[in-house]
Design a protein around this motif. Structure first.
Motif, PDB file in Angstrom:
ATOM      1  N   ALA A 131       0.839  -1.210   0.000  1.00 19.24           N
ATOM      2  CA  ALA A 131       0.000   0.000   0.000  1.00 19.24           C
ATOM      3  C   ALA A 131       0.866   1.249   0.000  1.00 19.24           C
ATOM      4  CB  ALA A 131      -0.921  -0.010   1.216  1.00 19.24           C
ATOM      5  N   LEU A 132       1.964   1.226   0.742  1.00 16.91           N
ATOM      6  CA  LEU A 132       2.870   2.374   0.762  1.00 16.91           C
ATOM      7  C   LEU A 132       3.459   2.617  -0.616  1.00 16.91           C
ATOM      8  CD1 LEU A 132       4.590   4.532   2.171  1.00 16.91           C
ATOM      9  CD2 LEU A 132       6.189   2.729   2.830  1.00 16.91           C
ATOM     10  N   HIS A 133       3.853   1.546  -1.275  1.00 15.19           N
ATOM     11  CA  HIS A 133       4.427   1.670  -2.619  1.00 15.19           C
ATOM     12  C   HIS A 133       3.396   2.250  -3.584  1.00 15.19           C
ATOM     13  CE1 HIS A 133       6.614   0.527  -6.282  1.00 15.19           C
ATOM     14  NE2 HIS A 133       7.669   0.374  -5.509  1.00 15.19           N
ATOM     15  N   ARG A 134       2.153   1.820  -3.451  1.00 12.17           N
ATOM     16  CA  ARG A 134       1.082   2.326  -4.305  1.00 12.17           C
ATOM     17  C   ARG A 134       0.806   3.806  -4.018  1.00 12.17           C
ATOM     18  NH1 ARG A 134      -2.296  -1.061  -2.793  1.00 12.17           N
ATOM     19  NH2 ARG A 134      -3.768   0.179  -1.543  1.00 12.17           N
ATOM     20  N   ALA A 135       0.815   4.175  -2.729  1.00 13.12           N
ATOM     21  CA  ALA A 135       0.586   5.577  -2.372  1.00 13.12           C
ATOM     22  C   ALA A 135       1.674   6.471  -2.945  1.00 13.12           C
ATOM     23  CB  ALA A 135       0.528   5.717  -0.849  1.00 13.12           C
ATOM     24  N   ALA A 136       2.913   6.012  -2.888  1.00 11.85           N
ATOM     25  CA  ALA A 136       4.026   6.812  -3.397  1.00 11.85           C
ATOM     26  C   ALA A 136       3.988   6.929  -4.908  1.00 11.85           C
ATOM     27  CB  ALA A 136       5.344   6.188  -2.944  1.00 11.85           C
ATOM     28  N   GLY A 137       3.745   5.804  -5.596  1.00  7.91           N
ATOM     29  CA  GLY A 137       3.805   5.812  -7.046  1.00  7.91           C
ATOM     30  C   GLY A 137       2.595   6.416  -7.724  1.00  7.91           C
ATOM     31  N   ASP A 138       1.398   6.143  -7.198  1.00  2.00           N
ATOM     32  CA  ASP A 138       0.172   6.579  -7.868  1.00  2.00           C
ATOM     33  C   ASP A 138      -0.412   7.879  -7.318  1.00  2.00           C
ATOM     34  OD1 ASP A 138       0.460   4.239  -9.281  1.00  2.00           O
ATOM     35  OD2 ASP A 138      -1.087   3.137  -8.174  1.00  2.00           O
ATOM     36  N   TYR A 139      -0.059   8.218  -6.070  1.00  2.00           N
ATOM     37  CA  TYR A 139      -0.671   9.382  -5.446  1.00  2.00           C
ATOM     38  C   TYR A 139       0.354  10.434  -5.003  1.00  2.00           C
ATOM     39  CZ  TYR A 139      -4.835   6.456  -5.376  1.00  2.00           C
ATOM     40  OH  TYR A 139      -5.894   5.660  -5.740  1.00  2.00           O
ATOM     41  N   GLY A 140       1.629  10.076  -5.019  1.00  2.00           N
ATOM     42  CA  GLY A 140       2.672  11.035  -4.663  1.00  2.00           C
ATOM     43  C   GLY A 140       2.672  11.423  -3.201  1.00  2.00           C
ATOM     44  N   VAL A 141       2.430  10.455  -2.334  1.00  2.00           N
ATOM     45  CA  VAL A 141       2.428  10.736  -0.903  1.00  2.00           C
ATOM     46  C   VAL A 141       3.010   9.530  -0.151  1.00  2.00           C
ATOM     47  CG1 VAL A 141       0.076   9.853  -0.514  1.00  2.00           C
ATOM     48  CG2 VAL A 141       1.033  11.613   1.008  1.00  2.00           C
TER      49      VAL A 141
END
Length: 435
Positions: A378-388
Protein backbone atom coordinates in the motif's frame (compact mmCIF):
# COMPACT_ATOMS: atom_id res chain seq x y z
CA UNK A 1 31.42 -15.91 -8.06
CA UNK A 2 35.00 -16.39 -6.88
CA UNK A 3 36.41 -15.86 -3.41
CA UNK A 4 34.71 -16.14 -0.08
CA UNK A 5 30.93 -16.61 0.12
CA UNK A 6 29.33 -15.71 3.41
CA UNK A 7 26.02 -17.34 4.27
CA UNK A 8 23.30 -15.36 6.00
CA UNK A 9 22.65 -18.40 8.22
CA UNK A 10 26.17 -17.99 9.62
CA UNK A 11 25.71 -14.30 10.47
CA UNK A 12 24.07 -12.84 13.56
CA UNK A 13 20.31 -13.27 13.63
CA UNK A 14 19.74 -9.51 13.54
CA UNK A 15 20.98 -9.44 9.93
CA UNK A 16 18.07 -11.57 8.72
CA UNK A 17 15.46 -10.40 11.24
CA UNK A 18 12.45 -9.10 9.23
CA UNK A 19 11.99 -6.27 11.72
CA UNK A 20 15.38 -4.85 10.75
CA UNK A 21 14.29 -4.46 7.10
CA UNK A 22 11.44 -2.01 7.57
CA UNK A 23 13.43 1.21 7.58
CA UNK A 24 15.54 0.08 4.64
CA UNK A 25 12.36 -0.51 2.63
CA UNK A 26 11.00 2.91 3.60
CA UNK A 27 14.26 4.59 2.59
CA UNK A 28 14.20 2.75 -0.73
CA UNK A 29 10.67 3.97 -1.47
CA UNK A 30 11.60 7.54 -0.53
CA UNK A 31 14.58 7.37 -2.89
CA UNK A 32 12.51 6.02 -5.76
CA UNK A 33 9.83 8.69 -5.46
CA UNK A 34 11.65 11.94 -4.59
CA UNK A 35 8.72 14.11 -5.67
CA UNK A 36 6.28 12.44 -3.29
CA UNK A 37 5.24 14.49 -0.27
CA UNK A 38 6.48 12.56 2.71
CA UNK A 39 4.75 12.25 6.06
CA UNK A 40 7.24 9.50 6.95
CA UNK A 41 10.34 11.08 8.55
CA UNK A 42 10.30 12.41 12.10
CA UNK A 43 13.11 14.86 11.42
CA UNK A 44 13.07 18.60 12.19
CA UNK A 45 12.01 21.25 9.68
CA UNK A 46 15.05 22.37 7.70
CA UNK A 47 13.86 25.95 7.46
CA UNK A 48 15.20 26.50 10.98
CA UNK A 49 18.80 25.79 9.98
CA UNK A 50 21.45 28.13 8.62
CA UNK A 51 25.02 26.98 7.97
CA UNK A 52 26.41 30.06 9.68
CA UNK A 53 24.81 28.97 12.97
CA UNK A 54 27.40 26.23 13.37
CA UNK A 55 30.25 28.76 13.33
CA UNK A 56 28.40 30.93 15.86
CA UNK A 57 27.99 27.91 18.13
CA UNK A 58 31.67 26.97 17.91
CA UNK A 59 32.75 30.54 18.70
CA UNK A 60 30.35 30.71 21.65
CA UNK A 61 31.72 27.47 23.04
CA UNK A 62 35.39 28.39 22.75
CA UNK A 63 34.61 31.77 24.37
CA UNK A 64 32.83 29.91 27.18
CA UNK A 65 35.87 27.70 27.76
CA UNK A 66 38.17 30.70 27.99
CA UNK A 67 35.96 33.08 29.98
CA UNK A 68 33.95 30.80 32.28
CA UNK A 69 36.21 27.77 32.55
CA UNK A 70 39.52 29.64 32.45
CA UNK A 71 41.01 27.53 29.66
CA UNK A 72 44.20 28.66 27.95
CA UNK A 73 44.37 28.77 24.15
CA UNK A 74 46.30 25.49 24.22
CA UNK A 75 43.65 23.84 26.39
CA UNK A 76 40.87 25.05 24.08
CA UNK A 77 42.74 23.62 21.10
CA UNK A 78 43.12 20.27 22.84
CA UNK A 79 39.46 20.25 23.83
CA UNK A 80 38.32 20.74 20.25
CA UNK A 81 40.86 18.66 18.32
CA UNK A 82 41.71 15.73 20.58
CA UNK A 83 39.78 12.66 21.76
CA UNK A 84 38.84 13.97 25.19
CA UNK A 85 36.90 12.58 28.12
CA UNK A 86 34.99 9.36 27.35
CA UNK A 87 31.80 10.58 28.99
CA UNK A 88 31.97 13.90 27.18
CA UNK A 89 33.06 17.44 27.92
CA UNK A 90 29.71 19.29 27.81
CA UNK A 91 28.26 17.27 30.71
CA UNK A 92 28.11 20.32 32.96
CA UNK A 93 26.12 22.31 30.39
CA UNK A 94 23.72 19.41 29.90
CA UNK A 95 23.16 19.09 33.64
CA UNK A 96 22.35 22.82 33.84
CA UNK A 97 20.00 22.57 30.87
CA UNK A 98 17.91 19.64 32.15
CA UNK A 99 17.67 21.43 35.49
CA UNK A 100 16.35 24.61 33.85
CA UNK A 101 14.04 22.92 31.34
CA UNK A 102 12.77 19.84 33.18
CA UNK A 103 13.55 20.34 36.86
CA UNK A 104 15.84 17.31 36.75
CA UNK A 105 18.69 17.62 39.25
CA UNK A 106 21.70 15.41 38.53
CA UNK A 107 25.41 15.80 39.02
CA UNK A 108 27.39 16.48 35.83
CA UNK A 109 29.32 13.30 36.71
CA UNK A 110 26.13 11.32 36.10
CA UNK A 111 25.85 12.57 32.50
CA UNK A 112 27.18 10.47 29.62
CA UNK A 113 27.39 12.37 26.32
CA UNK A 114 26.61 9.91 23.52
CA UNK A 115 26.64 9.62 19.74
CA UNK A 116 22.95 10.37 19.44
CA UNK A 117 20.33 8.86 21.70
CA UNK A 118 20.75 5.58 19.84
CA UNK A 119 24.17 4.99 21.40
CA UNK A 120 22.69 5.83 24.77
CA UNK A 121 20.19 3.00 24.31
CA UNK A 122 22.93 0.57 23.32
CA UNK A 123 25.19 1.44 26.26
CA UNK A 124 22.33 1.27 28.75
CA UNK A 125 20.98 -2.05 27.52
CA UNK A 126 24.42 -3.60 27.36
CA UNK A 127 25.20 -2.55 30.94
CA UNK A 128 21.89 -3.57 32.49
CA UNK A 129 21.13 -6.87 30.76
CA UNK A 130 23.58 -9.42 32.11
CA UNK A 131 22.15 -12.69 30.82
CA UNK A 132 19.51 -14.42 28.68
CA UNK A 133 16.94 -14.39 31.48
CA UNK A 134 16.87 -10.59 31.68
CA UNK A 135 13.88 -9.24 29.73
CA UNK A 136 13.18 -5.75 28.41
CA UNK A 137 9.58 -4.57 28.63
CA UNK A 138 8.60 -2.18 25.83
CA UNK A 139 5.46 -0.28 24.96
CA UNK A 140 3.59 -1.64 21.97
CA UNK A 141 3.70 0.07 19.52
CA UNK A 142 7.32 0.96 20.14
CA UNK A 143 10.13 2.97 18.56
CA UNK A 144 12.13 0.57 16.38
CA UNK A 145 15.46 1.97 17.56
CA UNK A 146 15.15 0.32 20.98
CA UNK A 147 13.73 -2.98 19.73
CA UNK A 148 16.38 -3.13 17.02
CA UNK A 149 19.13 -2.52 19.56
CA UNK A 150 17.70 -5.26 21.77
CA UNK A 151 17.74 -7.62 18.78
CA UNK A 152 21.38 -6.80 18.02
CA UNK A 153 22.28 -7.49 21.67
CA UNK A 154 20.19 -10.70 21.90
CA UNK A 155 18.00 -9.20 24.61
CA UNK A 156 14.47 -10.69 24.75
CA UNK A 157 11.61 -8.20 24.75
CA UNK A 158 8.10 -8.39 26.16
CA UNK A 159 5.53 -5.95 24.72
CA UNK A 160 3.16 -4.00 26.94
CA UNK A 161 0.07 -2.75 25.05
CA UNK A 162 -0.20 1.01 24.91
CA UNK A 163 -3.58 2.67 25.41
CA UNK A 164 -4.83 6.07 24.24
CA UNK A 165 -3.05 7.66 27.22
CA UNK A 166 0.20 5.79 26.94
CA UNK A 167 1.32 2.81 28.97
CA UNK A 168 -1.05 1.66 31.72
CA UNK A 169 0.93 1.03 34.95
CA UNK A 170 -1.33 -1.94 35.73
CA UNK A 171 -0.39 -3.47 32.37
CA UNK A 172 3.29 -3.02 33.24
CA UNK A 173 2.78 -4.85 36.53
CA UNK A 174 0.92 -7.64 34.72
CA UNK A 175 3.70 -7.93 32.14
CA UNK A 176 6.32 -8.16 34.87
CA UNK A 177 4.33 -10.95 36.50
CA UNK A 178 4.08 -12.81 33.17
CA UNK A 179 7.84 -12.59 32.68
CA UNK A 180 8.50 -13.91 36.19
CA UNK A 181 6.04 -16.76 35.64
CA UNK A 182 8.30 -17.82 32.75
CA UNK A 183 11.26 -18.01 35.10
CA UNK A 184 12.84 -14.81 33.80
CA UNK A 185 13.60 -11.39 35.28
CA UNK A 186 11.83 -8.22 34.07
CA UNK A 187 14.86 -5.94 34.17
CA UNK A 188 13.68 -2.62 32.72
CA UNK A 189 10.84 -0.91 30.89
CA UNK A 190 11.41 1.42 27.91
CA UNK A 191 8.84 4.10 27.16
CA UNK A 192 8.29 7.59 25.75
CA UNK A 193 5.82 9.25 28.18
CA UNK A 194 5.46 12.48 26.13
CA UNK A 195 4.04 12.34 22.58
CA UNK A 196 5.42 8.88 21.89
CA UNK A 197 6.87 7.75 18.59
CA UNK A 198 4.93 6.30 16.81
CA UNK A 199 1.55 6.74 18.51
CA UNK A 200 1.70 10.33 19.77
CA UNK A 201 0.20 9.26 23.11
CA UNK A 202 1.08 10.90 26.44
CA UNK A 203 0.80 9.70 30.03
CA UNK A 204 -1.17 11.74 32.58
CA UNK A 205 0.77 12.84 35.65
CA UNK A 206 -1.16 10.44 37.88
CA UNK A 207 -0.18 7.52 35.65
CA UNK A 208 3.46 8.58 35.77
CA UNK A 209 3.42 8.60 39.55
CA UNK A 210 1.71 5.21 39.62
CA UNK A 211 4.27 3.79 37.18
CA UNK A 212 7.06 4.84 39.53
CA UNK A 213 5.29 2.96 42.33
CA UNK A 214 4.96 -0.10 40.09
CA UNK A 215 8.65 0.12 39.22
CA UNK A 216 9.53 0.10 42.92
CA UNK A 217 7.14 -2.77 43.62
CA UNK A 218 8.40 -4.87 40.69
CA UNK A 219 12.08 -3.92 41.05
CA UNK A 220 12.07 -2.42 37.54
CA UNK A 221 14.26 0.28 36.06
CA UNK A 222 12.53 2.73 33.73
CA UNK A 223 14.25 3.90 30.55
CA UNK A 224 12.61 7.25 29.78
CA UNK A 225 13.14 8.61 26.27
CA UNK A 226 12.04 12.23 25.81
CA UNK A 227 12.82 13.74 22.40
CA UNK A 228 9.45 15.47 21.88
CA UNK A 229 8.47 16.83 25.30
CA UNK A 230 8.87 20.50 24.34
CA UNK A 231 6.44 20.37 21.44
CA UNK A 232 3.01 20.90 22.95
CA UNK A 233 -0.08 21.39 20.81
CA UNK A 234 -2.23 22.13 23.83
CA UNK A 235 -2.05 22.06 27.61
CA UNK A 236 0.98 22.58 29.84
CA UNK A 237 4.24 20.63 30.09
CA UNK A 238 4.06 17.58 32.33
CA UNK A 239 6.89 16.60 34.66
CA UNK A 240 9.13 13.90 33.29
CA UNK A 241 9.39 10.57 35.06
CA UNK A 242 12.95 11.52 35.96
CA UNK A 243 11.81 14.75 37.61
CA UNK A 244 9.24 12.82 39.66
CA UNK A 245 11.63 10.00 40.54
CA UNK A 246 12.86 9.91 44.15
CA UNK A 247 14.30 6.39 44.17
CA UNK A 248 16.63 6.66 41.15
CA UNK A 249 14.54 4.16 39.20
CA UNK A 250 14.63 6.26 36.01
CA UNK A 251 17.48 6.32 33.51
CA UNK A 252 16.85 9.30 31.24
CA UNK A 253 17.70 9.16 27.53
CA UNK A 254 18.04 12.57 25.89
CA UNK A 255 18.91 13.98 22.51
CA UNK A 256 19.52 17.30 20.76
CA UNK A 257 18.25 15.95 17.43
CA UNK A 258 14.86 17.68 17.73
CA UNK A 259 15.69 20.58 20.06
CA UNK A 260 18.99 21.39 18.32
CA UNK A 261 19.98 19.74 15.07
CA UNK A 262 20.32 16.03 14.25
CA UNK A 263 23.48 16.41 12.16
CA UNK A 264 25.53 16.87 15.32
CA UNK A 265 24.59 13.34 16.46
CA UNK A 266 24.79 14.29 20.13
CA UNK A 267 22.64 12.70 22.80
CA UNK A 268 23.06 11.92 26.48
CA UNK A 269 22.14 9.54 29.28
CA UNK A 270 21.40 10.67 32.83
CA UNK A 271 22.57 7.64 34.81
CA UNK A 272 22.87 8.57 38.50
CA UNK A 273 21.99 5.13 39.90
CA UNK A 274 24.51 3.96 42.53
CA UNK A 275 26.55 0.89 41.58
CA UNK A 276 28.37 -1.18 44.21
CA UNK A 277 31.68 -2.41 42.77
CA UNK A 278 33.26 -5.79 43.53
CA UNK A 279 35.72 -4.11 45.90
CA UNK A 280 32.90 -2.56 47.92
CA UNK A 281 33.22 0.98 46.59
CA UNK A 282 30.12 2.72 45.24
CA UNK A 283 30.09 4.70 42.01
CA UNK A 284 27.35 5.69 39.58
CA UNK A 285 25.94 3.88 36.55
CA UNK A 286 27.42 6.58 34.29
CA UNK A 287 30.88 5.21 35.13
CA UNK A 288 29.82 1.73 34.02
CA UNK A 289 28.44 3.09 30.76
CA UNK A 290 31.74 4.89 30.25
CA UNK A 291 33.64 1.60 30.28
CA UNK A 292 31.45 0.20 27.52
CA UNK A 293 31.57 3.43 25.52
CA UNK A 294 35.38 3.42 25.61
CA UNK A 295 35.28 0.13 23.68
CA UNK A 296 32.62 1.16 21.16
CA UNK A 297 32.80 4.79 20.02
CA UNK A 298 35.73 5.78 22.32
CA UNK A 299 34.07 9.16 22.82
CA UNK A 300 31.55 11.48 21.20
CA UNK A 301 33.03 13.74 18.53
CA UNK A 302 34.58 16.78 20.24
CA UNK A 303 33.59 19.08 17.38
CA UNK A 304 29.94 17.99 17.59
CA UNK A 305 29.97 18.50 21.35
CA UNK A 306 31.45 21.97 20.86
CA UNK A 307 28.67 22.91 18.44
CA UNK A 308 25.96 21.70 20.80
CA UNK A 309 27.80 23.22 23.76
CA UNK A 310 27.83 26.61 22.04
CA UNK A 311 24.14 26.28 21.27
CA UNK A 312 23.46 25.67 24.97
CA UNK A 313 25.68 28.60 25.99
CA UNK A 314 23.86 30.98 23.63
CA UNK A 315 20.54 29.72 25.01
CA UNK A 316 21.75 30.29 28.59
CA UNK A 317 21.08 26.55 29.06
CA UNK A 318 17.34 27.13 28.56
CA UNK A 319 16.45 25.15 25.45
CA UNK A 320 12.71 25.31 25.96
CA UNK A 321 12.83 29.09 25.62
CA UNK A 322 15.23 28.85 22.68
CA UNK A 323 12.80 26.50 20.91
CA UNK A 324 9.82 28.86 21.15
CA UNK A 325 9.65 29.33 17.36
CA UNK A 326 9.91 25.60 16.71
CA UNK A 327 7.27 24.84 19.35
CA UNK A 328 4.85 27.23 17.65
CA UNK A 329 5.69 25.83 14.19
CA UNK A 330 5.16 22.18 15.13
CA UNK A 331 1.99 23.08 17.01
CA UNK A 332 0.65 24.67 13.83
CA UNK A 333 1.74 21.69 11.72
CA UNK A 334 0.06 19.10 13.92
CA UNK A 335 -3.13 21.15 14.08
CA UNK A 336 -3.05 21.54 10.29
CA UNK A 337 -2.91 17.76 9.81
CA UNK A 338 -5.82 17.29 12.21
CA UNK A 339 -7.83 20.03 10.50
CA UNK A 340 -7.17 18.50 7.08
CA UNK A 341 -8.28 15.07 8.26
CA UNK A 342 -11.49 16.61 9.54
CA UNK A 343 -11.92 18.49 6.25
CA UNK A 344 -11.46 15.46 4.01
CA UNK A 345 -13.19 12.98 6.31
CA UNK A 346 -16.16 14.62 8.08
CA UNK A 347 -18.00 12.45 10.57
CA UNK A 348 -20.39 10.85 8.08
CA UNK A 349 -17.62 10.03 5.59
CA UNK A 350 -15.23 8.50 8.10
CA UNK A 351 -18.08 6.51 9.66
CA UNK A 352 -19.05 5.05 6.29
CA UNK A 353 -15.45 4.22 5.38
CA UNK A 354 -14.39 2.97 8.81
CA UNK A 355 -11.63 5.56 9.30
CA UNK A 356 -10.48 7.13 12.56
CA UNK A 357 -7.45 8.87 14.04
CA UNK A 358 -6.10 10.11 17.33
CA UNK A 359 -5.47 13.74 18.27
CA UNK A 360 -2.19 13.94 20.21
CA UNK A 361 -1.61 16.81 22.60
CA UNK A 362 1.74 17.49 20.96
CA UNK A 363 4.76 15.99 19.28
CA UNK A 364 5.37 15.01 15.67
CA UNK A 365 3.15 11.97 15.11
CA UNK A 366 -0.41 10.74 14.88
CA UNK A 367 -2.02 7.47 13.77
CA UNK A 368 -4.79 6.94 11.22
CA UNK A 369 -6.79 3.71 11.25
CA UNK A 370 -7.95 2.54 7.81
CA UNK A 371 -10.09 -0.38 6.58
CA UNK A 372 -7.42 -1.77 4.21
CA UNK A 373 -4.02 -3.33 4.96
CA UNK A 374 -1.55 -0.46 5.49
CA UNK A 375 1.42 -2.55 4.38
CA UNK A 376 4.50 -2.13 2.20
CA UNK A 377 2.47 -2.74 -0.96
CA UNK A 378 0.00 0.00 0.00
CA UNK A 379 2.87 2.37 0.76
CA UNK A 380 4.43 1.67 -2.62
CA UNK A 381 1.08 2.33 -4.30
CA UNK A 382 0.59 5.58 -2.37
CA UNK A 383 4.03 6.81 -3.40
CA UNK A 384 3.81 5.81 -7.05
CA UNK A 385 0.17 6.58 -7.87
CA UNK A 386 -0.67 9.38 -5.45
CA UNK A 387 2.67 11.03 -4.66
CA UNK A 388 2.43 10.74 -0.90
CA UNK A 389 4.39 8.78 1.71
CA UNK A 390 3.61 7.61 5.25
CA UNK A 391 4.86 4.86 7.57
CA UNK A 392 3.11 1.53 8.18
CA UNK A 393 2.36 1.10 11.87
CA UNK A 394 3.10 -2.61 11.52
CA UNK A 395 6.78 -1.61 11.71
CA UNK A 396 6.27 -0.66 15.36
CA UNK A 397 4.08 -3.52 16.60
CA UNK A 398 4.94 -7.02 17.77
CA UNK A 399 1.58 -8.42 16.69
CA UNK A 400 -1.06 -7.60 14.07
CA UNK A 401 -2.50 -4.57 15.92
CA UNK A 402 -0.89 -2.10 13.50
CA UNK A 403 -1.76 -3.86 10.25
CA UNK A 404 -4.54 -1.38 9.40
CA UNK A 405 -2.88 1.77 10.71
CA UNK A 406 -0.52 4.33 9.25
CA UNK A 407 1.68 6.85 11.03
CA UNK A 408 1.80 10.45 9.87
CA UNK A 409 4.67 12.74 10.84
CA UNK A 410 4.11 16.47 10.48
CA UNK A 411 7.52 17.85 11.49
CA UNK A 412 9.50 18.10 8.26
CA UNK A 413 6.93 19.96 6.12
CA UNK A 414 5.60 23.50 5.98
CA UNK A 415 1.83 24.04 6.41
CA UNK A 416 1.13 24.65 2.69
CA UNK A 417 2.85 21.41 1.74
CA UNK A 418 0.93 19.61 4.45
CA UNK A 419 -2.36 20.79 2.91
CA UNK A 420 -1.36 19.47 -0.53
CA UNK A 421 0.00 16.25 0.95
CA UNK A 422 -3.17 15.62 2.92
CA UNK A 423 -5.23 16.13 -0.25
CA UNK A 424 -3.18 13.40 -1.94
CA UNK A 425 -3.40 11.17 1.11
CA UNK A 426 -7.17 11.58 1.31
CA UNK A 427 -7.54 10.45 -2.32
CA UNK A 428 -5.36 7.43 -1.62
CA UNK A 429 -7.31 6.46 1.51
CA UNK A 430 -10.71 6.92 -0.13
CA UNK A 431 -9.74 4.94 -3.25
CA UNK A 432 -8.12 2.16 -1.22
CA UNK A 433 -11.08 1.98 1.15
CA UNK A 434 -13.53 1.74 -1.73
CA UNK A 435 -11.44 -0.97 -3.39
Amino acid sequence: MSGVLLRAADLHGSVTDPGMESMNFLNEVVGRFPDAISFAPGRPYEGFFETSQVFDYLKAYTDYLERERGFTSAQVRTNIFQYGRTNGHIHDLIARTVSNDEGIEVSPQSVVVTVGCQEGMLLTLRALFAGPDDVLLVSSPCYVGITGTATVLDIPIHPVPEGPHGVDPAAVAAAAAEVRAQGKRPRAMYLVPDFANPSGSSMPVEAREELLRVAEQEDLLLLEDNPYGFFLREGNPRPTLKALDRAKRVIYLGSFAKTGFPGARVGYVLADQPVAALDGTVGVLADSLSKIKSMTTVNTAALSQAAIGGMLVLADCKLRDANAQAIDFYRTNLQTVLDQLEHHFPADVRASLGISWNAPEGGFFLVVKVPFPANDAALHRAAGDYGVLWTPMSYFHHDTAGDHQLRLSCSALDPDTIVEGMTRLARFIKDSSAA
